[in-house]
Design a protein around this motif. Structure first.
Motif, short mmCIF file in Angstrom:
data_model
loop_
_atom_site.label_atom_id
_atom_site.label_comp_id
_atom_site.label_asym_id
_atom_site.label_seq_id
_atom_site.Cartn_x
_atom_site.Cartn_y
_atom_site.Cartn_z
N SER A 92 39.26 32.73 28.19
CA SER A 92 40.33 31.95 29.42
C SER A 92 41.04 33.82 29.91
N GLN A 93 41.61 34.95 28.79
CA GLN A 93 42.67 35.77 28.99
C GLN A 93 41.37 36.41 29.91
N ARG A 94 39.76 36.69 29.99
CA ARG A 94 38.83 38.01 30.63
C ARG A 94 38.95 37.32 31.67
N LEU A 95 38.38 35.91 31.15
CA LEU A 95 38.31 35.17 33.19
C LEU A 95 39.81 35.47 33.98
N ASP A 96 40.91 35.20 33.55
CA ASP A 96 42.38 35.16 34.49
C ASP A 96 42.21 35.96 34.48
N ALA A 97 42.35 37.44 33.62
CA ALA A 97 42.30 39.09 34.31
C ALA A 97 41.26 39.68 35.90
N SER A 98 39.63 38.98 35.52
CA SER A 98 39.08 38.91 35.92
C SER A 98 39.69 38.25 37.56
N LEU A 99 39.54 37.72 37.79
CA LEU A 99 39.89 36.83 38.55
C LEU A 99 41.24 37.38 39.05
N ALA A 100 41.93 37.79 38.50
CA ALA A 100 43.37 38.23 39.47
C ALA A 100 43.17 39.91 39.85
N ALA A 101 42.23 40.31 39.44
CA ALA A 101 41.30 42.24 39.61
C ALA A 101 40.94 41.38 41.24
N ASP A 102 40.34 40.84 40.93
CA ASP A 102 39.16 39.72 42.69
C ASP A 102 40.02 39.77 43.92
N MET A 103 41.19 38.59 43.49
CA MET A 103 42.43 38.18 44.26
C MET A 103 42.57 38.90 43.95
N PHE A 104 43.65 40.78 43.93
CA PHE A 104 44.07 41.90 43.89
C PHE A 104 43.54 42.48 45.26
N GLU A 105 42.17 42.78 45.20
CA GLU A 105 40.96 43.76 45.09
C GLU A 105 41.07 42.90 46.71
N TYR A 106 41.29 41.74 46.27
CA TYR A 106 40.74 41.06 48.27
C TYR A 106 41.76 41.50 49.05
N TYR A 107 43.05 41.32 48.24
CA TYR A 107 44.24 41.48 49.17
C TYR A 107 44.74 42.87 50.03
N ALA A 108 44.22 43.71 48.81
CA ALA A 108 44.26 45.23 48.68
C ALA A 108 43.66 44.91 50.06
N ARG A 109 42.19 44.94 50.01
CA ARG A 109 41.69 44.73 51.21
C ARG A 109 42.23 43.99 52.58
N ALA A 110 42.82 43.48 52.25
CA ALA A 110 43.31 42.47 52.80
C ALA A 110 44.55 43.77 53.95
#
Length: 652
Positions: A613-631
């Protein structure tokens, strides 16, 4: 490895480049810390040249430390390091820009708290103002700019946390992953070897081998050979001819006296306390076994490395020296009044004094002095040799007129480096791979201070080795491949045999009859399952499967004597399924006897799900942050100052 002559030219080039940059101060970057332009911006938030240069330089230094090889800017570009640093800085700028737009900021108290807790600025008593100022000075930063950066970083972190907070993987996804990881299987398997074949692999005739030789030409092709002539000179070659007088050796001995003559030393760690009472309380906890010296350090936010003083003499420990050196063995002692106040000392090792006389050190001194003298002689002679080469002298002429030795080598990329031979030097291998037949010989430097020049005489392209020269290798290769082919075929036969043994047998009384009660002629009857089994048995090898059973295997399990790929492939099979495993080197037969689903309510499953769960949370958070930063970057707009970027990189 650049040539020696190029070094002189490059110095002049850098001087001219520096003057040019000074003259173009308004258009480029004069230095990392001066008032130059930015390398780009996101909206109104700029990425300044100083920051880009500092971060890029730090990343290059870290890479060099990890690899043990100095990195230059061309190599940094080649591996994408410059682009990665730019992406990092522009992502940070995007966060700062968005924080500015929506009004996210922090007060002075938060900035001060962050700075005073930074480990780089700590002294024995906590935050050290002098360490803070000196550290910033070495980095070329002002306090104002650093504190502004800290404020922006904290604001960006608050924004980042707001973007990714609450992001978590669905329970169903976690359960699915845990179930996949914890699924167990019982298997039966047998490795097939040449001994399992009904008869040895036949010896092929030459016609078969010649066809195999042609069909697998890549296995019997010699690599490209570069026939190279070279001249070289190393300190070792000159060492025996170097004349050394005793005065020089005495001077070398005296210069290394700190190495040859050392007093008794201690490897010690130190923890300083605010009062003698506090130190006594801490020592009592150690004596009672309640805490260790390391525990006390961790309680203060330190590691053992932070407490280490290294090798210390009694004089080096100041007022604490006598007490520390009175210890007869390793351990923690104190409180001791040190120059910084009451302290506990951890004596980690007692190092005996060293007293190597001049006569005892003489062999090492002679070798070191001779090598050093030889290196200086080579450096002094290098300009003369460069002039000979620049004047058109051949390598043969250079060898006749100087101390350089002439040699030839058939060099390939597959040559094993041999210490002491020219092919063992990295610099030579790099030049041997790069030289062309049109290049004129230049002088290059070896790692040990030696020099060499080389000439490419001929390039022999990759060539198929004649069959007669590699017949034995071809025969071995064919036999290995043929044995594996026969083992795979045997595995397929045994697989059919194993499947037929598990097929349900149909009793004669249960065989269907025509609906009208008539009987069919034997010629028209369909083959029964027993008949099929008989046909398979007739065609199968006489070898029998001797199953080896393993139970409770996980996906990451390991069987020491099984083919490495067998377990992974076994987890691709269904229960009851049998398969032949061929990893290119070994052949095995594997059967899945039982699949045991993961018990997701067990303690082990709970730990796995928590970690997953921690790994998946971190992966999803990283993806979310990357999309946000690009936007944010897309909305605010990115500008790049390529000339400023090039100017910064040119100084690396």
């Amino acid at each position: 490895m650049s040539s020696l002559r190029t070094k002189g030219k490059s110095t002049i080039v850098w001087i001219l480049m520096a003057l040019l940059l000074l003259g173009l101060g308004g258009f480029g970057v004069t230095n990392f810390s001066g008032g130059a332009t930015e390398v780009g911006s996101v909206g109104e938030t700029e990425v300044d040249a100083q920051t880009y240069g500092r971060v890029l330089q730090r990343q290059m230094m870290q890479f060099s430390q990890q690899t043990g090889q100095q990195m230059n800017i061309e190599q940094a570009r080649a591996i994408g390091l410059t682009q990665a640093v730019q992406a990092q800085l522009f992502t940070r700028a995007a966060l700062e820009e968005e924080a500015r737009k929506i009004g996210v900021s922090v007060g002075d108290a938060r900035v001060a708290e962050t700075i005073t807790q930074e480990r780089a600025f700590q002294g024995p008593g906590g935050f050290n103002r002098a360490a803070y100022t000196e550290t910033l000075r070495r980095q070329g930063l002002s306090e104002e700019s650093y504190e502004s950066d800290v404020r922006s970083d904290i604001s960006a972190q608050i924004l980042q946390q707001g973007v990714v907070s609450g992001v978590s993987a669905p329970d169903a996804q976690v359960d699915l992953g845990a179930g996949w990881m914890l699924e167990r299987r019982d298997i039966s398997w047998q490795e097939l070897t040449a001994e399992d074949l009904p008869e040895p692999v036949a010896v092929p005739d030459d016609a078969t081998l010649e066809s195999w030789h042609q069909a697998n030409a890549d296995r019997f092709t010699a690599p490209e050979v570069r026939k190279i002539s070279y001249v070289w000179l190393t300190p070792e070659m000159l060492a025996e001819t170097v004349e050394l007088d005793e005065t020089a050796l005495r001077e070398l001995y005296d210069s290394k006296s700190a190495e040859y003559i050392q007093p008794e030393r201690r490897l010690v760690g130190r923890l300083v306390f605010e009062s003698t009472e506090a130190a006594e309380t801490a020592k009592a906890r150690i004596d009672s076994g309640e805490a260790s010296f390391e525990d006390l350090a961790q309680e203060r936010g330190l590691t053992l490395a932070d407490t280490e003083l290294g090798e210390m003499t009694q004089a080096g420990l100041g007022s604490a020296g006598e007490a520390v050196f009175a210890a007869a063995d390793n351990g923690v002692l104190g409180p001791v009044q040190s120059d910084l106040g009451p302290a506990l000392f951890s004596v980690n090792a007692i190092l005996d004094p060293i007293n190597v006389t001049f006569e005892q050190a003489l062999p090492d001194l002679r070798a070191e002095a001779a090598a050093d003298r030889a290196r200086r002689l080579i450096a002094d002679r290098a300009p003369e040799i460069e002039d000979l080469l620049a004047g058109g002298a051949s390598l043969e002429q250079v060898a006749d007129e100087t101390d350089l030795e002439l040699g030839q080598i058939d060099w390939t990329t597959q040559n094993e480096p041999v210490p002491g031979e020219i092919g063992g030097y990295t610099a030579f291998r790099e030049q041997a791979a790069a030289v062309t037949e049109s290049d004129y010989p230049e002088l290059f430097e070896l790692d040990d201070g030696g020099i060499f020049a080389l000439r490419l005489d001929e390039v022999v392209p990759p060539t198929l080795i004649p069959f007669a020269e590699v017949r034995d290798d071809v025969a071995t290769d064919w036999s290995t491949a043929e044995a594996r082919r026969q083992l795979v075929a045997l595995g397929e036969e045994l697989k059919l045999q194993a499947v037929s043994e598990t097929m349900p047998q149909v009793a004669p009384s249960e065989q269907a009859t025509p609906a009208d009660g008539a009987t069919e002629s034997p010629d028209a009857a369909a083959p029964t399952a027993a008949t099929e089994d008989t046909e398979i048995a007739d065609n199968a090898s006489s070898a029998q499967v001797e199953w080896r059973t393993e139970t409770g295997l996980l996906r990451d399990g390991w069987l020491e004597d099984a083919p490495p790929a067998m377990i992974e492939q076994a987890f691709n099979l269904e229960e009851g399924e049998t398969e032949v495993i061929d990893d290119g080197e070994r052949v095995a037969l594997v059967r899945v006897d039982r699949i045991e689903a993961a018990a997701l309510d067990s303690d082990i499953a709970a730990e796995v799900k928590s970690t997953l769960s921690q790994r998946l949370d971190a992966s999803l958070a990283a993806d979310m942050f990357e999309y946000y930063a690009r936007a944010v970057q897309e909305q605010s707009g990115i500008t790049l100052n390529q000339s400023a970027i090039a100017a910064v990189e040119s100084q690396m």
